[in-house]
Write an enzyme that holds these catalytic residues in place. Structure first.
Site, short mmCIF file in Angstrom:
data_model
loop_
_atom_site.label_atom_id
_atom_site.label_comp_id
_atom_site.label_asym_id
_atom_site.label_seq_id
_atom_site.Cartn_x
_atom_site.Cartn_y
_atom_site.Cartn_z
N SER A 18 7.34 -2.38 6.93
CA SER A 18 6.60 -2.05 5.71
C SER A 18 6.46 -3.29 4.84
O SER A 18 7.01 -4.35 5.14
CB SER A 18 7.34 -0.96 4.93
OG SER A 18 8.56 -1.48 4.41
N PHE A 20 7.38 -5.66 1.81
CA PHE A 20 8.64 -6.08 1.20
C PHE A 20 9.85 -5.95 2.14
O PHE A 20 10.97 -5.84 1.69
CB PHE A 20 8.92 -5.29 -0.10
CG PHE A 20 7.72 -5.20 -1.00
CD1 PHE A 20 7.26 -6.31 -1.68
CD2 PHE A 20 7.03 -4.00 -1.13
CE1 PHE A 20 6.15 -6.23 -2.51
CE2 PHE A 20 5.92 -3.91 -1.95
CZ PHE A 20 5.47 -5.03 -2.63
N GLY A 22 10.52 -8.29 4.64
CA GLY A 22 10.98 -9.59 5.13
C GLY A 22 10.28 -10.08 6.38
O GLY A 22 10.77 -10.98 7.05
N GLU A 90 0.25 -11.61 8.61
CA GLU A 90 -0.67 -10.54 8.17
C GLU A 90 -1.64 -10.16 9.29
O GLU A 90 -2.85 -9.99 9.08
CB GLU A 90 -1.41 -10.95 6.90
CG GLU A 90 -0.51 -11.26 5.73
CD GLU A 90 0.27 -10.07 5.18
OE1 GLU A 90 0.05 -8.92 5.61
OE2 GLU A 90 1.12 -10.30 4.29
N LEU A 167 -6.13 -2.83 0.67
CA LEU A 167 -6.06 -3.10 -0.76
C LEU A 167 -4.90 -4.06 -0.96
O LEU A 167 -3.74 -3.66 -0.86
CB LEU A 167 -5.83 -1.81 -1.56
CG LEU A 167 -5.62 -1.98 -3.07
CD1 LEU A 167 -6.89 -2.52 -3.74
CD2 LEU A 167 -5.21 -0.66 -3.70
N GLY A 169 -2.12 -6.09 -2.60
CA GLY A 169 -1.35 -5.81 -3.79
C GLY A 169 0.12 -6.11 -3.59
O GLY A 169 0.57 -6.41 -2.50
N TYR A 174 2.14 -1.13 -4.65
CA TYR A 174 2.89 -0.53 -3.54
C TYR A 174 4.37 -0.46 -3.86
O TYR A 174 4.90 -1.26 -4.64
CB TYR A 174 2.72 -1.37 -2.26
CG TYR A 174 1.31 -1.36 -1.74
CD1 TYR A 174 0.86 -0.32 -0.93
CD2 TYR A 174 0.44 -2.39 -2.06
CE1 TYR A 174 -0.44 -0.31 -0.45
CE2 TYR A 174 -0.87 -2.38 -1.57
CZ TYR A 174 -1.29 -1.34 -0.77
OH TYR A 174 -2.57 -1.34 -0.30
N CYS A 178 11.69 5.24 1.74
CA CYS A 178 12.21 5.87 2.95
C CYS A 178 11.37 7.13 3.23
O CYS A 178 10.53 7.52 2.41
CB CYS A 178 13.69 6.22 2.79
SG CYS A 178 13.99 7.56 1.60
N CYS A 181 11.84 9.99 0.43
CA CYS A 181 11.22 9.65 -0.86
C CYS A 181 9.70 9.56 -0.74
O CYS A 181 8.99 9.93 -1.69
CB CYS A 181 11.82 8.35 -1.41
SG CYS A 181 13.56 8.53 -1.88
#
Length: 189
Positions: A18, A20, A22, A90, A167, A169, A174, A178, A181
């Site tokens: 996902s 963030f 690393g 990316e 998008l 961002g 974003y 988990c 959540c």
């Protein structure tokens, strides 16, 4: 028959997860190690990714490595001919030709290291990533920290109601979450 010792063996390594989590940090770590080993390293990113820098690959921790921004995946073949190691950041934003390009590079003896989101904000497979993971010699899935509960996060939850798949961002758009959540926030909408 034994292969001649001077022949290079190509490979494909995919780093996914996902936002963030690393991914770019791990890509840069592997590229630095290849450079220390005196290998010629070339790095590419989609020209559309200008969040931190027009040309450099930059992690969320502000570490950076020089790269060449490209409009399409096919251009990598033109630029990477002298490289021993090819880094691609990316990857989900590149066109589907990236699958062919990566196969060509690895088949010609190059080590290819790819970082990208495995899923979009809807939790659907993203761009060429599923095919790249299927072709890969190794896949490393990294996890962020859930910003709601602190457990490992697999998902990039979009805070805005913008429905576009792409998008660009950061934390303003974003939030890594988990499974539990993600479902809790998704069902509150």
């Amino acid at each position: 028959m034994n292969a001649a010792p001077h022949l290079r063996h190509g490979s494909i390594e995919v780093i996914c997860g996902s936002m963030f989590s690393g991914k770019t940090e791990e890509l840069m770590r592997r590229l630095r190690r290849a450079a220390i080993a005196k290998m010629k390293v070339e790095v590419y990113k989609p020209a559309t990714d200008i969040r931190y820098d027009q040309e450099k690959v930059v992690s969320h921790d502000a570490n950076a490595v020089e790269s060449t921004p490209l409009e399409n995946a096919q251009m990598i073949l033109l630029y990477a001919s002298d490289a021993d190691v090819v880094g691609i950041d990316e990857a989900q934003f590149f066109d589907e030709a990236l699958v062919y390009v990566v196969s060509e590079l690895a088949d010609s003896g190059k080590r290819v290291i790819i970082a990208g989101l495995d899923m979009d904000f809807r939790r659907n497979p993203f761009g060429p990533m599923p095919q790249l993971m299927a072709l890969a010699d190794s896949v490393t899935k990294v996890h962020a920290v859930c910003m709601d509960c602190g457990l490992p996060a697999n998902y990039s939850y979009r805070l805005s109601s913008d429905d576009r798949t792409v998008l660009l961002g950061e934390l303003d758009e974003y939030r890594p979450l988990c499974r539990e959540c993600y479902h809790r926030r998704h069902h509150k909408r």
